[in-house]
Design a protein around this motif. Structure first.
Motif, mmCIF file in Angstrom:
data_model
loop_
_atom_site.group_PDB
_atom_site.id
_atom_site.type_symbol
_atom_site.label_atom_id
_atom_site.label_comp_id
_atom_site.label_asym_id
_atom_site.label_seq_id
_atom_site.Cartn_x
_atom_site.Cartn_y
_atom_site.Cartn_z
ATOM 1 N N ALA A 1 18.864 35.339 45.854
ATOM 2 C CA ALA A 1 18.372 36.098 47.011
ATOM 3 C C ALA A 1 19.309 35.879 48.197
ATOM 4 N N ARG A 2 19.751 34.634 48.362
ATOM 5 C CA ARG A 2 20.667 34.321 49.464
ATOM 6 C C ARG A 2 22.002 35.045 49.326
ATOM 7 N N GLU B 1 18.847 37.959 57.805
ATOM 8 C CA GLU B 1 17.932 38.953 57.256
ATOM 9 C C GLU B 1 16.761 38.271 56.555
ATOM 10 N N LEU B 2 17.052 37.171 55.906
ATOM 11 C CA LEU B 2 16.040 36.504 55.077
ATOM 12 C C LEU B 2 16.093 34.988 55.287
ATOM 13 N N GLU B 3 14.963 34.442 55.721
ATOM 14 C CA GLU B 3 14.840 32.985 55.797
ATOM 15 C C GLU B 3 14.320 32.511 54.441
ATOM 16 N N ILE B 4 14.889 31.450 53.912
ATOM 17 C CA ILE B 4 14.408 30.952 52.615
ATOM 18 C C ILE B 4 13.983 29.495 52.775
ATOM 19 N N VAL B 5 12.727 29.222 52.435
ATOM 20 C CA VAL B 5 12.196 27.858 52.494
ATOM 21 C C VAL B 5 11.761 27.470 51.083
ATOM 22 N N ALA B 6 12.269 26.342 50.578
ATOM 23 C CA ALA B 6 11.894 25.901 49.232
ATOM 24 C C ALA B 6 11.183 24.550 49.322
ATOM 25 N N PHE B 7 10.037 24.444 48.660
ATOM 26 C CA PHE B 7 9.280 23.192 48.649
ATOM 27 C C PHE B 7 9.459 22.503 47.303
ATOM 28 N N GLN C 1 23.448 20.471 49.290
ATOM 29 C CA GLN C 1 24.248 21.636 48.882
ATOM 30 C C GLN C 1 23.465 22.930 49.086
ATOM 31 N N HIS C 2 22.177 22.891 48.752
ATOM 32 C CA HIS C 2 21.359 24.091 48.973
ATOM 33 C C HIS C 2 21.236 24.397 50.464
ATOM 34 N N ARG C 3 21.098 23.354 51.271
ATOM 35 C CA ARG C 3 20.977 23.573 52.725
ATOM 36 C C ARG C 3 22.250 24.186 53.277
ATOM 37 N N ASN D 1 23.992 26.141 51.870
ATOM 38 C CA ASN D 1 23.969 27.531 51.417
ATOM 39 C C ASN D 1 22.900 28.327 52.171
ATOM 40 N N GLY D 2 22.319 27.706 53.190
ATOM 41 C CA GLY D 2 21.340 28.429 54.012
ATOM 42 C C GLY D 2 19.939 28.470 53.427
ATOM 43 N N ILE D 3 19.615 27.471 52.608
ATOM 44 C CA ILE D 3 18.257 27.403 52.065
ATOM 45 C C ILE D 3 17.592 26.144 52.637
ATOM 46 N N ASP D 4 16.456 26.343 53.289
ATOM 47 C CA ASP D 4 15.741 25.240 53.937
ATOM 48 C C ASP D 4 14.897 24.527 52.887
#
Lengths: 462, 462
Positions: free
Chosen positions: B22-23, B30-36, B70-72, B74-77
């Motif tokens: 998605a990123r 355009e898209l905020e991504i938050v992963a728990f 690494q995910h962060r 890449n813009g993933i919270d």
């Protein structure tokens, strides 16, 4: 019903597969089967000869899958050391010469399975003593005798294709100085040069000298008439105590041409899908016939034991009253140089261009097992996908242990005309000792799919 | 256009593949991504845990493909050690509990990727201390701590499937007394018993005791409440310092059920081919979803990292505005016990019967290389072909080094609905270091084809 006679010319893979299949379906009361073999052995693995020379295979006997005695016990009259010297299509006879002199035998059906002969340039010296082609078992015997003589230290292999490299490695394993000369920019010219580069490195690492991009022009002979050096187009003189021909093979069709059995455009015997030649009652199979390439539509000769066996089986089933067809080839091939494995299937870049396809390419560098798993080694997978449709057109793999046999998966994909997007969906096996979670084949398909999409976008912008 | 928020529940293969795809297609503006992720790690190989326990993989870190950092980058919270405890579909929020307490976050799109949990019987004692399921990295940490403690000599593994055997071998490699209990007549009950027999031999040769054909009824606990033995249906008492659960996994759907996200008949989350659940804006992928079997048409849950990655990719592409589908599964699986490799694809005999197919079977015993080539080892290929049509329905392979990955070729054949006769025509790779002149896959296809023909003749006579 009178008993018919099937005559088979050539007692190796294709001929004896045909004989055996025909025998399975028609008993000796119904069909007499006579097979002529000019050599000393039947049903042997010519592909195994380089490994015998290199010492990985201990003896000639190991290369023989089925002996004349075994065939005879199966009701096939095998005439060894007997060469067919003429075929009379009108009289339906063959003339042969063997230990008991010349004989003429009639046939109701004929299988022509004479295999291939090594390419030997017509340039000076290529027929001199000390220049060896390796095709039949006796060639192996001759070469081993020379290598064992102690007279040979420097070997020049002319031609760096599959057999050339396999023979070069075999000689190198014996501790000899080995040089390979080939016209292509990288060894085994049917691989794209970016893949062939890895082959060149592996060959060089083995201590073999590569002379690439030039052809051999002449074999220089000494006062005794024996080969002493190979000369190249660019003026190099490569000293040689022994010269090995690795230029590939050509179909052995001399006898067929003399008899009037038509050839196809490739120079191999023309056959239909049931392995019938254009002469009624005459069949052909193996290295001497031409096959159809399923992707290019081209007719070509592919000398490979696996095709010979399959074609012989098809001919034999049909001769026995059954129904079978040979569905063509897609150019799958595999080999190993030292511990480097290489394989290909479908079309190379040059072949795809020649066939008129437009395509994109993608390659990935991955590992044979999960990256963290002991024994994981590097593997490169290169794919060609047709522009727009994404249809998989070709694949090449290079890597260490456990890499190259993955080509079969891609061969099955090409055979089924899958697009790289479809390949990506395949349910391939995964566990850490066997592959990364995305198998290299799938990563390559994903990258090729992205390349197809990028190409579409580029077209749209243009 | 206002920025949307994608919330991902579960930071392993499926969830983070979805987030990453998605990123790639929609930037942070355009898209905020938050992963728990409730654990300490993202994107790790759960399949690698047994090898870490056995010592083949040196450290936990090697199993991690991509870290939270690494995910962060890449813009993933990524919110680590943070468990989602409730989903409100109407309010479009998730409630989570983590290091900083409880929080409620809104979402425009949700990816449910909670994976699976080990099956744990409800019988007495299975929840006692000393009974270990192995699913997430921390389970590995716990098990290794126990094994390192020196208190453990006798291990009983309840369940002899893939994970059960892999864990049994890992414990055995550590020098422990290991017993495996399983209801099936042979280990990994999804293999036909004639193939499973080889597995049983390999496991036994490793010094592991097999107790087959009976289930475990109870875990007996000692005065301190800890597991001390496993009891079986037939009254055996198997002393155990440690009990390992190898009964497989079930989809982790508790949270989804509580929220009202519908399940399918298999108990996994119902999704369409684009990985959409039946709730608008909610997607799911990985071990928690159900897939369609392309041969049986059945819906089933297959917990496998490779599917999780692919499904996550599909969800992420669609979430990012692209188009992708997951085409289903055909039951391909592979594993290794000691040096025995086993693999399967398509349907087993029992599965084919359950799906209503009528079929013939054929198996061949061949070698992985030309019989005369050094390193050639035994390989058995078993095929199921549909009656009359000859369509390939299933394949199982068992053998040593270089055997099992051949399953991928057969998986590609099944995927393309090839008949065994068509398989026989395939242009598969051949050279003596890689296969006999007839690859075992082809010999098996030939035998299966003959079995189909014999079956037709038998019908005609009847």
């Amino acid at each position: 019903m009178s008993r018919e006679r099937l005559v088979v010319i050539g007692g190796d893979a294709a001929g004896m597969s045909a004989a055996s299949q025909a025998r399975r379906r028609r008993g000796p009361d119904e069909l007499e089967i006579v097979a002529f073999e000019r050599g000393r052995a039947t049903s042997y693995s010519a592909c195994g000869i380089p490994y015998w020379i290199g010492g990985a295979v201990a003896s000639e006997a190991e290369l023989i899958a089925r002996t004349p005695e075994q065939h005879r016990a199966n009701g096939i009259d095998v005439r060894m050391c007997t060469e067919v010297v003429a075929i009379d299509l009108a009289a339906r006879t063959v003339t042969s010469r063997g230990p008991e002199g010349e004989a003429v035998d009639g046939w109701d059906a004929l299988v022509y399975a004479t295999g291939s002969v090594p390419m030997r340039p017509s340039a000076p010296g290529f027929d001199a003593p000390g220049v060896h082609g390796v095709q039949v078992l006796d060639d192996g015997v001759d070469l081993i005798r020379e290598l064992d003589s102690g007279r040979v230290q420097r070997v020049v292999v002319v031609g760096g294709g599959y057999i050339g490299l396999e023979l070069a490695e075999a000689c190198r394993v014996r501790g000899l100085d080995v040089t390979v000369v080939d016209r292509s920019p990288t060894p085994i010219g049917t691989f794209d040069p970016d893949v062939g580069r890895f082959l060149a490195d592996a060959v060089t690492a083995l201590g073999i000298r590569l002379v690439l991009g030039v052809g051999a022009t002449e074999v220089e002979t000494g006062p005794d008439g024996r080969a002493v050096a190979v000369h190249t187009e660019d003026g190099q003189r490569l000293p040689a105590d022994l010269v090995v021909l690795g230029l590939g093979v050509r179909p052995n069709v001399q006898l067929a041409v003399a008899a009037g059995i038509p050839l196809g455009p490739s120079g191999g015997i023309a056959v239909d899908t049931r392995m019938r030649t254009q002469v009624d009652g005459v069949w052909a199979a193996g290295d001497c016939v031409e096959s159809v390439h399923r992707l290019s539509g081209q007719r070509l000769v592919v000398a490979l034991g696996t095709h010979a066996n399959k074609q012989g089986r098809v001919a034999g089933i049909n001769l026995g009253g059954g129904y079978a067809t040979f569905p063509g080839v897609i150019g799958t091939a595999i080999t190993k140089v030292c511990d480097l494995e290489v394989a290909r299937t479908g079309l190379s870049e040059a072949e795809a261009e020649a066939a008129g396809y437009r395509f994109v390419t993608a390659h990935v560098d991955s590992t044979t097992r999960a990256g963290y798993f002991p024994g994981a080694t590097a593997i490169r997978v290169k794919l060609l996908a047709e522009k727009r449709s994404g249809r998989l057109l070709g694949a090449q793999i290079v890597g260490r242990e456990g890499s190259a046999k993955r080509i079969d998966t891609l061969a099955a994909c090409i055979w089924n005309e899958m697009s790289v997007d479809e390949v990506l969906g395949l349910d391939l096996s995964y566990a850490p000792p066997f592959s990364p979670v995305w198998d290299p084949v799938l990563i390559a398909a994903r990258k090729a799919f992205e390349a197809v999409e990028a190409d579409v976008r580029a077209d749209d912008r243009a």
